[in-house]
Design an enzyme around this catalytic site. Structure first.
Site: not given
Length: 358
Positions: A335, A332, A39
């Protein structure tokens, strides 16, 4: 005005017009940028597969161009987007699975990365995402598309001169080893680190076999400082919210072993004209978290929701979101924000230079 003065004036105008273009990128041998990983490197490939690990909805992308939620797990750009600009190939690295990509877009580089994946073959199965072995299959497919357009010789040269960045590993520890008992039954932390590094070497060997020569491998961040890890494992998770150093120590050990491994591989494959380098994100991220540099106000919780646990579908259009994400290290609970990714990309520039100028 004399002819000489006219010529000088024209030259000044020419250089003034040229200067902004030159400032956008570097004069390097980089032909394209090719990204593999999780990610931290996925600009939206998970949009095109069946998995709950998506971020193609608000508030993700709030500060991206036109406020579009692209599938990047942050409020704006990823570090790889900034790196692409730094080496002068493009403004944003697109997702390979995006069916709208033109051949020109493909030629300057794409990301094969998938949020939730890892080096351990079990990790992507947990999240139903794209494994690194599948990403290599997509890389072969990508080469076929390029070869059909510009021929095999030019395609081989494009791959040889491309900057390749690999960013993975956090999910193997935080999602796989820590959450599910399968690996913990058979591996100590140290043994699991060695197990992962075997897969790193296999992956890099495959990249070399496919013609890649300029390769940067990203180490692990201080995992104990991820807001979700603090929430789940810190002794003072709801008061001072200090980092859970046990997890960060795992990252330090992994990174040390990774550096040694990459140095060994660099020596072994130097005859190929390859450059394999370690890309440190632990140091820059820890400096930002602990030093409260760059006007950062919050380092131990994310901007989205409570910032304690929210990520992917838990950070959604109904979530509270902080006003100014640039005041936060994390977007978040997992991340980084666009600002943090920018700072990391800045710190990586000397390493990128060492790879691309080799």
């Amino acid at each position: 005005m004399s002819l000489l003065h006219s010529l000088i004036a024209l030259l000044l105008i020419f250089f003034m017009l040229e200067a902004p273009t030159q400032a956008q990128g570097k004069s390097t041998l980089v032909s394209a940028i090719l990204i593999f990983g999780d990610s931290t490197a996925d600009p939206g490939n998970n949009n095109y597969i069946t998995t709950p690990f998506k971020s193609n909805f608000s508030p993700y992308g709030r500060d991206f161009l036109n406020h579009v939620p692209t599938g990047r797990f942050t409020n704006g750009m990823l570090a790889n987007d900034f790196i692409a600009r730094y080496v002068g190939v493009k403004d944003y690295v697109p997702a390979y699975l995006d069916p709208s990509l033109s051949i020109e877009e493909l030629k300057t580089g794409v990301s094969f990365a998938s949020a939730g994946t890892g080096y351990d073959p079990l990790t992507p199965k947990i999240s139903s995402v794209i494994s690194l072995s599948k990403q290599l299959e997509y890389f072969k497919e990508y080469q076929g598309k390029i070869e059909a357009t510009i021929g095999k010789e030019q395609m081989n040269n494009l791959i040889k001169e491309a900057l390749v960045v690999v960013s993975a590993g956090t999910n193997d520890f935080v999602v796989n080893y820590d959450t599910f008992p399968i690996r913990r039954k058979n591996y100590t932390i140290s043994a699991y680190t060695d197990f992962l590094l075997q897969h790193v070497e296999q992956f890099l060997q495959e990249l070399l076999d496919q013609g890649a020569r300029k390769i940067g491998v990203v180490g692990l961040p201080p995992m104990g400082c991820l807001p979700v890890v603090i929430t789940l494992h810190s002794d003072d998770a709801f008061s001072k919210r200090g980092c859970a150093d046990f997890f960060s120590s795992i990252a330090r050990d992994y990174n040390s072993k990774l550096q040694n491994q990459l140095n060994t591989m660099q020596t072994r494959f130097a005859n190929l004209g390859s450059r394999i380098a370690y890309m440190d994100i632990y140091g820059p991220l820890m400096d930002t978290i602990l030093g409260h540099k760059y006007d950062i106000e919050k380092a131990n919780r994310g901007c989205c929701g409570t910032g304690l646990l929210e990520a992917t579908f838990m950070c959604n259009p109904y979530s509270y979101v902080c006003q100014n994400a640039s005041k936060y290290v994390f977007w978040d609970s997992i991340h980084p924000t666009e600002k943090t990714y920018y700072l990391i990309s800045q710190a990586l520039q000397p390493t990128i230079d060492s790879i691309t100028k080799y």
